[in-house]
Structures are given as C-alpha cells and as structure tokens.
Design an enzyme around this catalytic site. Structure first.
Site, PDB file in Angstrom:
ATOM      1  CG  ASP A 151       8.881  -1.161  -1.165  1.00 52.25           C
ATOM      2  OD1 ASP A 151       8.746  -1.268   0.067  1.00 52.25           O
ATOM      3  OD2 ASP A 151       8.415  -1.981  -1.962  1.00 52.25           O
ATOM      4  CD  GLU A 196       0.149   0.298  -2.908  1.00 52.03           C
ATOM      5  OE1 GLU A 196      -0.257   0.341  -4.085  1.00 52.03           O
ATOM      6  OE2 GLU A 196       1.259  -0.156  -2.580  1.00 52.03           O
TER       7      GLU A 196
END
Ligand code: GLC
Length: 412
Positions: free
Chosen positions: A156, A379
C-alpha cells in the site's frame, strides 16, 4: 507450541468460510490474505482451505475481476466501506483487485490431497482463468502488469507510488474519518497526504462505475509493478499445470505467460541493476530495491545482478528481505511497506529461490522461522531488530508458519 498458536489464530480469525486478516484493523475478507490463509488451513483442514478460496471467488465480478476486499458483514470500525467504494459485484466489495496469488496457493492446497481436491479445483479453474484474462485485458503496459491504486499492489504505502501520487491533486475529496489510526499507532500508518489521494482515486472509480474502459481514459495513476507482474506470471504457470491436469486447452495461458515474461523485462532498471516499478503516466522509475523486486525467482526468472542485490540487502538485515533496502534514504523500519519485513513476501521469495536451486531459499526460511518464533504472529516486523509491528495475531503470518516456516512443515 507455535504450530498450535498458528492454528488457533486461523480459527480465531475464521468468520465462517472466510478469514479476516486480524480483528479490529481489518474486519473483512482480503484477497491475497485469503489465498495465504488457504495454505495455512491446508496444514490441518483441507476442506476449510478450499472453502476459503471458494468464498473469495464468490465475490468475482462479471468482468472477471476478483476484488481486493469483500465486505461480507458491515463494520463501522473500517473506512472506506462499501458506501465509498460502491463496487458492482455480487457481494459488496472494493473496486480494485490485489496480487493474484490464488492459483499458486490453490495448487499448493491441491498437492496436499489431489484426489479430494480435484472437483473443487475443476470448479475454480474457469474463474481463475477469467480473472487472469481481466488482468491481461485491462492492466498491461508493454506486457508488465500495472496497478491503478496503491492498494491494488498489496504494498500500500511503498515509495513505488510516490511520483504517481504526487501528480494527483485530491480536489473535492471532502471530509472523512480514518479508522486505521484508531487501531494502531499513526507512526506506522500512511500520512493524511497519502490518504487523501487514496480516497480521491476510490471516488473517481466509483463515479465511473468501475468501468475499466472509462477509467483508462486520462488515467491519473498507472504504475507497472513487479509484485503484480511476477505474481501473475507465476500464477499463470501454475494455472497451466492445473489446466493440463484437468485436460483443458491452455493455449491462451501459454501466450499470456510469454507476454508477461517479456513484460517483466521492461521492469529492469539498468541504472539500479534491479527490477523496479515504472510510472507509466509520468515515465519515471521508482528506483526501489524492494521485496517485490526479489519475486523474480518465484516467477521463474533468474538474473545474476539480482543475486548480488539480494546478498547486499541480506547483509544489512537478519530477518529476511525488507520491503525497502535499508540503504535507501526513504527507508523507515516501522512504516508500512517502506522498510519492514513481511512473512508472506519472505515465503514467496524463499519458494522461488529454492525452486531455482539457490541456497538462500532455505536460509530465508530459517530466518523467517526465527523471526516468528521469537516475535510472534505480527502483521509485519522491523527488519533491524525483529520487533513486531502493525496488527497482532495475524492470519497470513500464522499461515506462512504452518505452510512453510515451521520446522514441522514437510517438503515446502
Ligand atoms: C494492508 C496491506 C495489504 C493487505 C491488507 C490486509 O492493506 O498492505 O497487502 O492485504 O493490509 O492484511
């Protein structure tokens, strides 16, 4: 013990037929997260593994596109939701896609039990071909695969999009309330400058009804990306093998693989001596040695210079391949895709290296195993000291452990 924890995370993030990446921050089904979840489930529940991929493809649009998010159950804790995206598929969804790892992961699931999986694979096969066809129809530039939004690449906030983002003036984006920064510290998340442009691009797509032909006209954002190109090439090779197993005509797929292979070479930045992203609208290179650059082996492409680049980057970190070389002035060890290490990127890079007979594949697997064993199922991780970052109890980190990194995993 970590095996048990990893299974518990997948079960805890299971929402019935699909898995969320982690509760709070990401309350929906994400495309490539789900494909990785499937190989994690395949370590202990093959039926559930297939269900994960089937649910993902139940959100496929008429034009073949498989969305990057499926909003199965509305959640006020997330932004932007379906009211902003206004996806046009059978399930409320976003309007962009994500790296197509699904065919590769489905093949890995099938390998676990070919007899039991054959019928389910046969049902998914035409859907996967249609998705790949959509990429070939709408996303190519000289054979390389482009993204139309930074979120489409799955990386992203990578610097790869900076130049294209700077060319956007996010006029009329209006007021909105972000939700991501109420779940994790804002120092790890994209800035407002970036977010305004993310939302502006979403609003543009929604206004155009996500009509690809209309969106292509005067497109403000189109970046040819190694993540997409290498992953689609690899997945197309896997689809060819699956198609042959199912006695299908794979002529189109073979042509696509040839075209993508040529396209990958247009991502070679000679000055950098590395695969890189190319801004198709503005014409500049990103000049990034990223973890996506090192997906070349996963796509079956070797290059002596890439081995040198890999050795250089690995000499600077202990925990695998960082999302940006620590030598780069833009490196930030904690911020999204500008430095941290991701387990699933390590897995794909490691698989590619091992398949090409390069010893760094095993070394990468061991360092990823160390990272997760020491710092848990975060994550992503800071490549300087391994410290966990982003969301916790994360589906794809658990899946990577079960499918690849765990010392108890056979043959991966
Ligand atoms: C972030 C990541 C993206 C991932 C999603 C859910 O947006 O950049 O790759 O799919 O989180 O985990």
């Amino acid at each position: 013990m970590r095996d048990e924890q990893a299974r518990a995370i997948l079960k805890r993030n299971d929402r019935g037929g699909y898995t969320i990446p982690t509760s709070g921050l990401y309350p929906y089904q994400w495309n490539w997260d789900s494909a990785f979840a499937a190989v994690g489930f395949a370590a202990f529940d093959i039926d559930r593994a297939w269900a994960e991929i089937e649910t993902l493809f139940s959100g496929q649009w008429n034009n073949g596109m498989v969305p990057h998010i499926l909003f199965h159950v509305p959640d006020d804790g997330y932004f932007p939701n379906h009211d902003v995206w206004q996806g046009t598929g059978p399930i409320p969804s976003s309007g962009i896609s994500q790296p197509p790892v699904a065919a590769t992961m489905a093949r890995m699931v099938l390998d676990k039990d070919p007899e039991a999986g054959r019928a389910r694979m046969a049902a998914l096969y035409p859907r996967m071909v249609a998705w790949h066809r959509w990429f070939m129809d709408w996303r190519l530039d000289q054979g390389a695969v482009c993204v139309t939004h930074p979120w489409e690449a799955g990386r992203d906030n990578a610097p790869d999009w900076d130049a294209a983002m700077a060319a956007i003036t996010p006029d009329g984006v209006g007021d909105y309330t972000r939700r991501d920064t109420s779940h994790v510290d804002s120092s790890m998340r994209p800035t407002k400058y970036d977010y305004d442009r993310y939302i502006w691009l979403v609003q543009r797509g929604a206004r155009l009804g996500w009509d690809e032909a209309a969106m292509l006209q005067d497109t403000p954002f189109r970046v040819a990306d190694p993540t997409m190109t290498f992953i689609l090439l690899r997945a197309t090779r896997d689809l060819i093998a699956l198609g042959q197993m199912l006695s299908k005509d794979v002529g189109d797929l073979e042509n696509w693989a040839t075209e993508l292979e040529a396209g990958a070479q247009t991502l070679w930045n000679t000055q950098l001596g590395c695969y890189d992203s190319r801004d198709v609208v503005g014409g500049s290179w990103s000049v990034s040695i990223s973890n996506a650059s090192f997906l070349c082996w996963y796509a079956g492409l070797d290059a002596p210079d890439m081995r040198t680049r890999l050795a250089e980057v690995l000499a600077l970190t202990k925990f695998g391949v960082p999302s940006l070389s620590p030598d780069d002035a833009r490196f930030d060890g904690k911020r999204y895709w500008r430095g941290p290490v991701w387990g699933m990127m390590n897995m794909m890079i490691g698989m590619g290296l091992t398949e090409m007979g390069l010893p760094q594949g095993d070394a990468l697997k061991r360092s990823t195993a160390d990272l997760i064993a020491t710092h848990g199922f975060a994550e992503y991780f800071d490549p300087r000291d391994g410290s966990p970052a982003g969301g916790g109890t994360f589906t794809w980190t658990a899946a990577v452990w079960l499918a690849w990194a765990s010392p108890n995993t056979q043959g991966a």
